[in-house]
Design a protein around this motif. Sequence first.
Motif, PDB file in Angstrom:
ATOM      1  N   ARG A 262       8.517  -5.957   1.246  1.00 32.51           N
ATOM      2  CA  ARG A 262       8.250  -5.002   0.165  1.00 32.51           C
ATOM      3  C   ARG A 262       6.986  -5.379  -0.595  1.00 32.51           C
ATOM      4  N   LYS A 263       6.805  -6.685  -0.836  1.00 33.28           N
ATOM      5  CA  LYS A 263       5.606  -7.128  -1.550  1.00 33.28           C
ATOM      6  C   LYS A 263       4.363  -6.850  -0.726  1.00 33.28           C
ATOM      7  N   LEU A 264       4.425  -7.053   0.563  1.00 31.66           N
ATOM      8  CA  LEU A 264       3.282  -6.761   1.429  1.00 31.66           C
ATOM      9  C   LEU A 264       2.933  -5.282   1.365  1.00 31.66           C
ATOM     10  N   LEU A 265       3.938  -4.426   1.397  1.00 30.41           N
ATOM     11  CA  LEU A 265       3.690  -2.980   1.301  1.00 30.41           C
ATOM     12  C   LEU A 265       3.042  -2.620  -0.037  1.00 30.41           C
ATOM     13  N   GLU A 266       3.486  -3.280  -1.107  1.00 30.73           N
ATOM     14  CA  GLU A 266       2.903  -3.018  -2.422  1.00 30.73           C
ATOM     15  C   GLU A 266       1.426  -3.413  -2.442  1.00 30.73           C
ATOM     16  N   ILE A 267       1.121  -4.574  -1.882  1.00 28.54           N
ATOM     17  CA  ILE A 267      -0.263  -5.061  -1.887  1.00 28.54           C
ATOM     18  C   ILE A 267      -1.159  -4.133  -1.072  1.00 28.54           C
ATOM     19  N   ILE A 268      -0.698  -3.758   0.119  1.00 25.48           N
ATOM     20  CA  ILE A 268      -1.489  -2.885   0.985  1.00 25.48           C
ATOM     21  C   ILE A 268      -1.619  -1.490   0.353  1.00 25.48           C
ATOM     22  N   SER A 269      -0.550  -1.000  -0.264  1.00 23.57           N
ATOM     23  CA  SER A 269      -0.593   0.331  -0.897  1.00 23.57           C
ATOM     24  C   SER A 269      -1.565   0.365  -2.066  1.00 23.57           C
ATOM     25  N   ASP A 270      -1.796  -0.785  -2.697  1.00 21.50           N
ATOM     26  CA  ASP A 270      -2.757  -0.850  -3.801  1.00 21.50           C
ATOM     27  C   ASP A 270      -4.194  -0.916  -3.298  1.00 21.50           C
ATOM     28  N   VAL A 276      -6.400 -10.513   1.363  1.00 22.78           N
ATOM     29  CA  VAL A 276      -5.856 -10.652   0.008  1.00 22.78           C
ATOM     30  C   VAL A 276      -4.336 -10.814   0.066  1.00 22.78           C
ATOM     31  N   ALA A 277      -3.693 -10.032   0.924  1.00 21.24           N
ATOM     32  CA  ALA A 277      -2.239 -10.137   1.081  1.00 21.24           C
ATOM     33  C   ALA A 277      -1.835 -11.525   1.546  1.00 21.24           C
ATOM     34  N   ALA A 278      -2.583 -12.061   2.519  1.00 22.85           N
ATOM     35  CA  ALA A 278      -2.265 -13.399   3.026  1.00 22.85           C
ATOM     36  C   ALA A 278      -2.399 -14.442   1.928  1.00 22.85           C
ATOM     37  N   ARG A 279      -3.450 -14.312   1.103  1.00 23.01           N
ATOM     38  CA  ARG A 279      -3.672 -15.272   0.025  1.00 23.01           C
ATOM     39  C   ARG A 279      -2.575 -15.170  -1.038  1.00 23.01           C
ATOM     40  N   ASN A 280      -2.197 -13.955  -1.408  1.00 22.38           N
ATOM     41  CA  ASN A 280      -1.175 -13.773  -2.440  1.00 22.38           C
ATOM     42  C   ASN A 280       0.211 -14.226  -1.984  1.00 22.38           C
ATOM     43  N   LEU A 281       0.500 -14.018  -0.705  1.00 23.30           N
ATOM     44  CA  LEU A 281       1.819 -14.376  -0.185  1.00 23.30           C
ATOM     45  C   LEU A 281       1.888 -15.815   0.309  1.00 23.30           C
ATOM     46  N   GLY A 282       0.726 -16.443   0.453  1.00 17.28           N
ATOM     47  CA  GLY A 282       0.711 -17.822   0.920  1.00 17.28           C
ATOM     48  C   GLY A 282       1.051 -17.970   2.384  1.00 17.28           C
ATOM     49  N   ARG A 304      -2.499   1.782   7.869  1.00 20.54           N
ATOM     50  CA  ARG A 304      -1.930   1.106   6.710  1.00 20.54           C
ATOM     51  C   ARG A 304      -1.754   2.080   5.551  1.00 20.54           C
ATOM     52  N   PHE A 305      -2.721   2.961   5.363  1.00 18.96           N
ATOM     53  CA  PHE A 305      -2.626   3.956   4.299  1.00 18.96           C
ATOM     54  C   PHE A 305      -1.403   4.840   4.499  1.00 18.96           C
ATOM     55  N   GLN A 306      -1.214   5.285   5.721  1.00 20.98           N
ATOM     56  CA  GLN A 306      -0.062   6.147   6.006  1.00 20.98           C
ATOM     57  C   GLN A 306       1.242   5.369   5.819  1.00 20.98           C
ATOM     58  N   ALA A 307       1.219   4.087   6.138  1.00 20.48           N
ATOM     59  CA  ALA A 307       2.409   3.263   5.938  1.00 20.48           C
ATOM     60  C   ALA A 307       2.789   3.232   4.465  1.00 20.48           C
ATOM     61  N   GLY A 308       1.781   3.097   3.589  1.00 19.51           N
ATOM     62  CA  GLY A 308       2.053   3.105   2.168  1.00 19.51           C
ATOM     63  C   GLY A 308       2.601   4.420   1.676  1.00 19.51           C
ATOM     64  N   VAL A 309       2.030   5.510   2.179  1.00 19.96           N
ATOM     65  CA  VAL A 309       2.493   6.849   1.804  1.00 19.96           C
ATOM     66  C   VAL A 309       3.932   7.065   2.272  1.00 19.96           C
ATOM     67  N   ASN A 310       4.192   6.736   3.529  1.00 20.72           N
ATOM     68  CA  ASN A 310       5.538   6.926   4.076  1.00 20.72           C
ATOM     69  C   ASN A 310       6.569   6.055   3.374  1.00 20.72           C
ATOM     70  N   ALA A 311       6.151   4.825   3.006  1.00 23.78           N
ATOM     71  CA  ALA A 311       7.076   3.917   2.326  1.00 23.78           C
ATOM     72  C   ALA A 311       7.462   4.494   0.969  1.00 23.78           C
ATOM     73  N   THR A 312       6.489   5.113   0.285  1.00 23.96           N
ATOM     74  CA  THR A 312       6.777   5.720  -1.017  1.00 23.96           C
ATOM     75  C   THR A 312       7.697   6.928  -0.862  1.00 23.96           C
ATOM     76  N   LYS A 313       7.402   7.759   0.156  1.00 24.70           N
ATOM     77  CA  LYS A 313       8.223   8.950   0.370  1.00 24.70           C
ATOM     78  C   LYS A 313       9.678   8.589   0.709  1.00 24.70           C
ATOM     79  N   ARG A 314       9.845   7.513   1.446  1.00 22.69           N
ATOM     80  CA  ARG A 314      11.198   7.139   1.888  1.00 22.69           C
ATOM     81  C   ARG A 314      11.937   6.268   0.864  1.00 22.69           C
ATOM     82  N   GLY A 315      11.254   5.963  -0.232  1.00 23.71           N
ATOM     83  CA  GLY A 315      11.903   5.170  -1.269  1.00 23.71           C
ATOM     84  C   GLY A 315      11.907   3.688  -1.023  1.00 23.71           C
ATOM     85  N   TRP A 316      11.022   3.236  -0.120  1.00 28.86           N
ATOM     86  CA  TRP A 316      10.937   1.794   0.143  1.00 28.86           C
ATOM     87  C   TRP A 316      10.240   1.076  -1.004  1.00 28.86           C
ATOM     88  N   LEU A 317       9.399   1.780  -1.747  1.00 26.39           N
ATOM     89  CA  LEU A 317       8.651   1.203  -2.861  1.00 26.39           C
ATOM     90  C   LEU A 317       9.078   1.859  -4.158  1.00 26.39           C
TER      91      LEU A 317
END
Length: 317
Positions: A262-270, A276-282, A304-317
């Motif tokens: 979920r955190k990875l999806l949030e970072i990519i969606s932003d 940056v995701a690798a650095r933030n997640l360690g 990746r953009f579509q993944a963020g959109v789909n995740a929001t639509k499906r309630g993953w984020l």
Amino acid sequence: MSSRAEAVYRAMLGGPDHGVDDLATDTGLPVTEVRTALNELADLALLRPSAHRSGLRAVSPQVGLAALLAAAEAESAARQAQIEATRAAIASIAAEHEHGPDGDGARRLEGLDTVRFRLEELQQLTEFECLSLNPGGAHLPDARDAAKPLNQQALERGVVIRAVCRESFRNDTDTLAYARWMTGLGGQMRTVPAVPMPLVIVDRKVAILPIDPSDARVGALEVHSQGMLAAVCALFEQIWVTGTPFGQQAPTDSHGCTPMERKLLEIISDGHTDEVAARNLGISLRTVRRMMADLMDRLDAASRFQAGVNATKRGWL
């Protein structure tokens, strides 16, 4: 008093007229040990010359042992007075350090060495609680070795230690062993995918915050402001309740996502990059890309953009 001297003392009280040989029989001790015990009793002023015969008699417990107890109590009181005087001196010295040029009881701690030295001081003075956020992955060996005895001393005197670390620290064998050691002593640790910044809170009276969250080498700010402390305590508690207790598997949500996914999806969606995701997640860039490919497949996304959109639509984020 040694157990040997106590046995001889009891035997002399029970048989006032008994000589060395009789005392050896009474106690089952060799004559040489009886003589050694008599010397010990004499040093403790528990023997007196006998008025009726040559030799020594045992002083009554009400007199002799009460005198020993009084002496022990006086020694204990003197030692306690020394401890209290030392504690007062430490508090006085600490108070001088708690008010710096930044006002409102805050001061700058320039550089890593100064920060570590101050943290060691605070850990020695901690009375009931130490809270920390730890955004780093593996603990450096020197920092881990320095913290270990301090943490043990704090836990042994009843201090509650709660630490939040990044999930990725579990990938380092030595740090994992250290976590097992600390939790085994009663410390509490939880993990979250990403920690926003380093933070230490001592007794809810002092907080150590980074001057620059992106570069710990710059140093830290020691804060005593009640308003700031209320804010950072609330931040810690908010992160703590979302963390996974050490020793447990991170739970998946109703969509089958782990907290790190979920955190990875949030970072990519932003709009951030994999780097940056690798650095933030360690975690490694390769791991980020593998996780992202899996998430895109599960979300039926071609980008990746579509993944963020789909995740929001499906309630993953």
